[in-house]
Design an enzyme around this catalytic site. Structure first.
Site, PDB file in Angstrom:
ATOM      1  CG  ASP A 154     -11.020   8.189  -5.102  1.00  0.00           C
ATOM      2  OD1 ASP A 154     -11.554   8.586  -5.967  1.00  0.00           O
ATOM      3  OD2 ASP A 154     -10.950   8.887  -4.103  1.00  0.00           O
ATOM      4  CE1 TYR A 246      -6.578   7.315   3.994  1.00  0.00           C
ATOM      5  CE2 TYR A 246      -4.634   8.561   3.501  1.00  0.00           C
ATOM      6  CZ  TYR A 246      -5.244   7.268   3.610  1.00  0.00           C
ATOM      7  OH  TYR A 246      -4.564   6.154   3.663  1.00  0.00           O
ATOM      8  CG  HIS A 310     -13.124   4.265  -2.475  1.00  0.00           C
ATOM      9  ND1 HIS A 310     -14.033   5.224  -1.665  1.00  0.00           N
ATOM     10  CD2 HIS A 310     -11.997   4.704  -2.188  1.00  0.00           C
ATOM     11  CE1 HIS A 310     -13.266   5.959  -1.153  1.00  0.00           C
ATOM     12  NE2 HIS A 310     -12.211   5.610  -1.355  1.00  0.00           N
TER      13      HIS A 310
END
Length: 394
Positions: A154, A246, A310
């Site tokens: 991400d 989220y 991430h």
């Protein structure tokens, strides 16, 4: 409203979109290798992004060149202005609402980084089914197939993407990048490098908000501009998947993504919390992430693993690099998440980042509105391979 030259939007601070909370070059598309890909040509999303094929006579601007970042929302806005988005997107949303395809779920409010629904609204009810509260909507993806790790990252592109991309290239390992649209303005070279590596691109919104706190039109803007910048920077490819920042989605937001843009929602079944490595104080440590990844990777292979990871910092990238040998040693099958869950199709109009883009006519105008079946309209590539096309070649 959509010009015939691929242009982009100016400037949003990456710092404003990296606030995670603790639940959780030159480019010429014609050089791409040909492949075979069958897709239903009546998918309504194809009319929303009209520069759909590299062969349709459209000139694509060079990613990162002067003028490439013009024509998108001015930043950094706290909220995108839906009135500035293309009329086609608004029309598609209005059509979906008129068809009663968008549930009438109340918009939540942001309370210290968590969505809060109005009094009396149960986030775990079938009508709301908030992913933040771990409610799973039918059709949303949380788990990989048994024995597989669906690899994705991400929040890219960022400065840390280079380290990740070099490692992936050295290991011949394709992955999926859930792209923050505004980050591409700041890091076009990293995006281009990832795409030229053959990695798959998916959407992760424009400003990285809690999506259930957004109105219907704001949800469309967050997704639409992100799809647009990916589309315009990849020779016309339209993402097939998105991941809510989220993990915050519900029945309303998922339906908008599906009905307006044909997107399927992907969450995760394990959270490394690597995004918090650079918090002050840090929310986790490399040792803690290594321990969690080792536990998951040496345990049951059912279901398969979709870990939230991430490319946000050098520290988060290093955590994946440390875990990669453990994946290989424990005989997991490794694949790009979009290829794996897309049944060998990363995009709605292309099998992969290296396959041909299929051109489409303006279906929305021809049909007088978006089709009712916006979700699940793409067919799998012919043939059934034992491993997805995005699986590790090593």
């Amino acid at each position: 409203m959509l010009a015939l030259t691929v242009l982009l939007l100016p400037l949003l601070s990456t710092a404003s979109v990296h606030n995670h909370r603790s639940h959780d070059h030159s480019h010429d598309a014609a050089k791409r290798l040909p492949n075979t890909w069958y897709h239903r040509s009546d998918h309504p999303v194809n009319s929303l992004f009209k520069r759909g094929a590299a062969t349709d006579g459209v000139t694509y601007a060079v990613v990162g060149a002067d003028g490439w970042a013009a024509g998108y929302p001015a930043g950094p806005p706290a909220t995108l202005d839906p009135s500035s988005m293309p009329a086609e997107w608004t029309a598609a949303l209005n059509d979906a609402v008129a068809r009663k395809a968008i549930p009438d779920v109340p918009v939540s409010t942001n309370a210290n980084g968590s969505p809060v629904y109005p009094t009396g609204v149960d986030p775990n009810s079938p009508e709301v089914c908030s992913a933040t509260f771990k409610c799973r909507i039918a059709g949303d993806i949380w788990d990989a197939p048994d024995g597989y790790v669906g690899i994705s990252f991400d929040d890219g592109p960022t400065d840390a993407s280079d380290t990740l991309l070099d490692f992936l290239s050295a290991n011949n390992q394709p992955v999926t990048h859930f792209i923050i649209g505004s980050n591409m303005i700041w890091n076009p070279a990293q995006f281009t490098k990832a795409f030229n590596n053959g990695d798959d691109m998916a959407a992760h919104t424009w400003t990285h908000p809690l999506m259930t706190t957004k109105t219907n039109a704001e949800v469309v803007a967050e997704l639409g501009w992100t799809i647009e910048i990916i589309h315009n920077s990849t020779g016309g490819r339209i993402p097939k998947f998105w991941r809510p920042p989220y993990g915050d989605s519900d029945a309303r937001v998922t339906a908008i993504a599906r009905e307006v843009f044909g997107l399927q929602t992907i969450i995760w079944n394990q959270d490394t919390e690597d995004w918090s490595l650079t918090n002050t104080p840090p929310g986790t440590t490399p040792q803690a992430i290594n321990s969690s990844m080792t536990q998951w990777l040496t345990g049951s292979k059912s279901p398969g693993l979709i870990a939230l990871e991430h490319e946000l910092s050098e520290q988060s990238v290093a955590s994946f690099i440390a875990a990669y040998p453990v994946m290989k040693q424990n005989n997991w099958k490794l694949a790009s998440l979009a290829q794996l869950m897309g049944n060998n199709a990363s995009y709605l109009n292309a099998a992969s980042s290296t396959a041909d883009v299929i051109g489409f006519s303006n279906i929305l105008d021809a049909k007088g509105g978006a089709a009712a079946s916006a979700g699940g309209s793409s067919s799998s590539a012919p043939g059934s391979a034992s491993a997805p096309a995005g699986a590790s070649k090593t």
